[in-house]
Motif scaffolding. Structure first.
Motif, mmCIF file in Angstrom:
data_model
loop_
_atom_site.group_PDB
_atom_site.id
_atom_site.type_symbol
_atom_site.label_atom_id
_atom_site.label_comp_id
_atom_site.label_asym_id
_atom_site.label_seq_id
_atom_site.Cartn_x
_atom_site.Cartn_y
_atom_site.Cartn_z
ATOM 1 N N PRO A 89 19.211 79.705 26.568
ATOM 2 C CA PRO A 89 19.455 79.841 28.001
ATOM 3 C C PRO A 89 18.333 80.558 28.751
ATOM 4 C CG PRO A 89 21.475 80.188 26.816
ATOM 5 C CD PRO A 89 20.382 80.080 25.778
ATOM 6 N N LEU A 90 17.998 79.987 29.895
ATOM 7 C CA LEU A 90 16.988 80.435 30.838
ATOM 8 C C LEU A 90 15.558 80.273 30.333
ATOM 9 C CD1 LEU A 90 18.588 83.689 32.281
ATOM 10 C CD2 LEU A 90 18.685 81.377 33.222
ATOM 11 N N GLU A 91 15.363 79.890 29.084
ATOM 12 C CA GLU A 91 14.017 79.857 28.528
ATOM 13 C C GLU A 91 13.555 78.507 28.003
ATOM 14 O OE1 GLU A 91 13.261 82.957 25.697
ATOM 15 O OE2 GLU A 91 14.403 84.406 26.866
ATOM 16 N N ARG A 92 14.400 77.818 27.212
ATOM 17 C CA ARG A 92 13.894 76.671 26.459
ATOM 18 C C ARG A 92 14.993 75.659 26.143
ATOM 19 N NH1 ARG A 92 9.761 75.945 22.291
ATOM 20 N NH2 ARG A 92 10.629 74.751 20.568
ATOM 21 N N ILE A 93 14.625 74.391 26.277
ATOM 22 C CA ILE A 93 15.481 73.287 25.844
ATOM 23 C C ILE A 93 14.596 72.327 25.048
ATOM 24 C CG2 ILE A 93 16.852 71.281 26.533
ATOM 25 C CD1 ILE A 93 17.482 72.744 29.148
ATOM 26 N N GLU A 94 15.065 71.980 23.863
ATOM 27 C CA GLU A 94 14.403 70.927 23.092
ATOM 28 C C GLU A 94 15.433 69.826 22.890
ATOM 29 O OE1 GLU A 94 13.149 70.529 18.579
ATOM 30 O OE2 GLU A 94 11.729 71.808 19.682
ATOM 31 N N GLN A 95 15.029 68.601 23.216
ATOM 32 C CA GLN A 95 15.973 67.487 23.122
ATOM 33 C C GLN A 95 15.238 66.198 22.800
ATOM 34 O OE1 GLN A 95 17.068 68.103 27.260
ATOM 35 N NE2 GLN A 95 16.542 65.981 27.692
ATOM 36 N N THR A 96 15.982 65.255 22.265
ATOM 37 C CA THR A 96 15.414 63.923 22.095
ATOM 38 C C THR A 96 15.631 63.149 23.379
ATOM 39 O OG1 THR A 96 17.443 63.023 21.127
ATOM 40 C CG2 THR A 96 15.781 63.905 19.592
ATOM 41 N N PHE A 97 14.798 62.119 23.578
ATOM 42 C CA PHE A 97 14.843 61.298 24.788
ATOM 43 C C PHE A 97 14.633 59.847 24.371
ATOM 44 C CE2 PHE A 97 12.802 58.948 28.161
ATOM 45 C CZ PHE A 97 13.483 59.333 29.303
ATOM 46 N N GLU A 98 15.549 58.996 24.796
ATOM 47 C CA GLU A 98 15.430 57.564 24.516
ATOM 48 C C GLU A 98 15.857 56.781 25.748
ATOM 49 O OE1 GLU A 98 16.905 54.380 21.085
ATOM 50 O OE2 GLU A 98 17.738 56.404 21.131
ATOM 51 N N TRP A 99 15.042 55.822 26.121
ATOM 52 C CA TRP A 99 15.324 54.946 27.254
ATOM 53 C C TRP A 99 15.920 53.654 26.711
ATOM 54 C CZ3 TRP A 99 11.249 51.187 29.336
ATOM 55 C CH2 TRP A 99 11.730 50.505 30.443
ATOM 56 N N ASP A 100 17.002 53.187 27.343
ATOM 57 C CA ASP A 100 17.647 51.950 26.894
ATOM 58 C C ASP A 100 16.684 50.766 26.876
ATOM 59 O OD1 ASP A 100 19.999 53.390 26.691
ATOM 60 O OD2 ASP A 100 21.025 52.376 28.350
ATOM 61 N N GLY A 101 15.665 50.802 27.750
ATOM 62 C CA GLY A 101 14.691 49.716 27.827
ATOM 63 C C GLY A 101 13.773 49.632 26.617
ATOM 64 N N GLU A 102 13.715 50.692 25.825
ATOM 65 C CA GLU A 102 12.896 50.737 24.606
ATOM 66 C C GLU A 102 13.714 51.389 23.487
ATOM 67 O OE1 GLU A 102 9.720 49.706 23.900
ATOM 68 O OE2 GLU A 102 9.455 48.837 25.889
ATOM 69 N N PRO A 103 14.811 50.738 23.072
ATOM 70 C CA PRO A 103 15.657 51.366 22.054
ATOM 71 C C PRO A 103 14.892 51.621 20.759
ATOM 72 C CG PRO A 103 16.298 49.073 22.424
ATOM 73 C CD PRO A 103 15.266 49.414 23.457
ATOM 74 N N GLY A 104 15.193 52.765 20.144
ATOM 75 C CA GLY A 104 14.546 53.131 18.899
ATOM 76 C C GLY A 104 13.239 53.869 19.073
ATOM 77 N N HIS A 105 12.744 53.948 20.288
ATOM 78 C CA HIS A 105 11.501 54.664 20.577
ATOM 79 C C HIS A 105 11.881 56.017 21.171
ATOM 80 C CE1 HIS A 105 8.885 51.200 19.777
ATOM 81 N NE2 HIS A 105 9.929 50.516 20.198
ATOM 82 N N VAL A 106 12.004 56.991 20.306
ATOM 83 C CA VAL A 106 12.534 58.306 20.678
ATOM 84 C C VAL A 106 11.400 59.321 20.748
ATOM 85 C CG1 VAL A 106 14.144 60.132 20.002
ATOM 86 C CG2 VAL A 106 14.711 57.734 19.534
ATOM 87 N N SER A 107 11.400 60.110 21.824
ATOM 88 C CA SER A 107 10.470 61.225 21.912
ATOM 89 C C SER A 107 11.256 62.525 21.779
ATOM 90 C CB SER A 107 9.697 61.203 23.237
ATOM 91 O OG SER A 107 10.562 61.404 24.333
ATOM 92 N N VAL A 108 10.541 63.599 21.475
ATOM 93 C CA VAL A 108 11.135 64.931 21.456
ATOM 94 C C VAL A 108 10.497 65.704 22.602
ATOM 95 C CG1 VAL A 108 11.431 67.076 20.152
ATOM 96 C CG2 VAL A 108 11.516 64.869 18.963
ATOM 97 N N ASP A 109 11.337 66.149 23.524
ATOM 98 C CA ASP A 109 10.880 66.856 24.720
ATOM 99 C C ASP A 109 11.260 68.326 24.619
ATOM 100 O OD1 ASP A 109 10.157 64.336 25.584
ATOM 101 O OD2 ASP A 109 11.839 64.122 26.968
#
Length: 162
Positions: A89-109
């Motif tokens: 909280p208030l400092e950091r979020i790490e999450q995966t990101f995937e767009w339906d237009g490119e399924p299976g192409h996941v980034s880590v943000d």
């Protein structure tokens, strides 16, 4: 070498490695207000997705939690989703990101928020893509323009009382 960034209407977007993009932006709001805008589904729906109508189907902001947003734009409907890997909280979020237009192409943000001590907050987001081609595809899909449109909508939200 450190580059000083001042408040700007545009995000500084740089490719820092062959599979990595760094986005930096300063907001004229406290870290708490920016954090809330990133994690409260009611607020996220008002700015994420370039300011278009956004349906938050799921937003479980905790480690392992799932998120899914659907943007309704003039030119179509776009779905995005991922999982939260770390939430500090208030400092950091790490999450995966995937767009339906490119399924299976996941980034880590990984997004960090820094309190600049003067009522402003520096947001830094680093996206690590699985391949260099994934990075190029996201850039070609208009990532930088979309980010700047979303951050402009976030600027408008942050000046409102909430």
């Amino acid at each position: 070498m450190t580059t000083q960034v001042t408040s700007s209407p545009k995000a500084l977007v740089t490719q820092t490695a062959e599979r990595e993009i760094r986005i930096e932006r300063i907001f004229n709001a406290s870290r708490e207000r920016v954090w809330n805008a990133l994690t409260d589904p009611t607020l996220v729906a008002q700015w994420w997705g370039r300011g278009n109508k956004l349906v938050i189907e799921r937003m479980d902001v905790r480690r392992g939690g799932h998120w899914r947003f659907v943007e309704h734009a003039e030119d179509g409907t776009y779905g995005f989703e991922g999982r939260f890997r770390e939430v500090k909280p208030l400092e950091r979020i790490e999450q995966t990101f995937e767009w339906d237009g490119e399924p299976g192409h996941v980034s880590v943000d990984t997004t960090t928020l820094e309190d600049l001590g003067d009522g402003r907050t520096k947001l830094v987001s680093v996206s690590l893509f699985h391949t260099e081609e994934d990075l190029k595809g996201m850039v070609q899909a208009g990532m930088e323009q979309g980010i700047n449109q979303s951050y402009a909508a976030l600027d408008r939200l942050l000046v409102l009382p909430h």
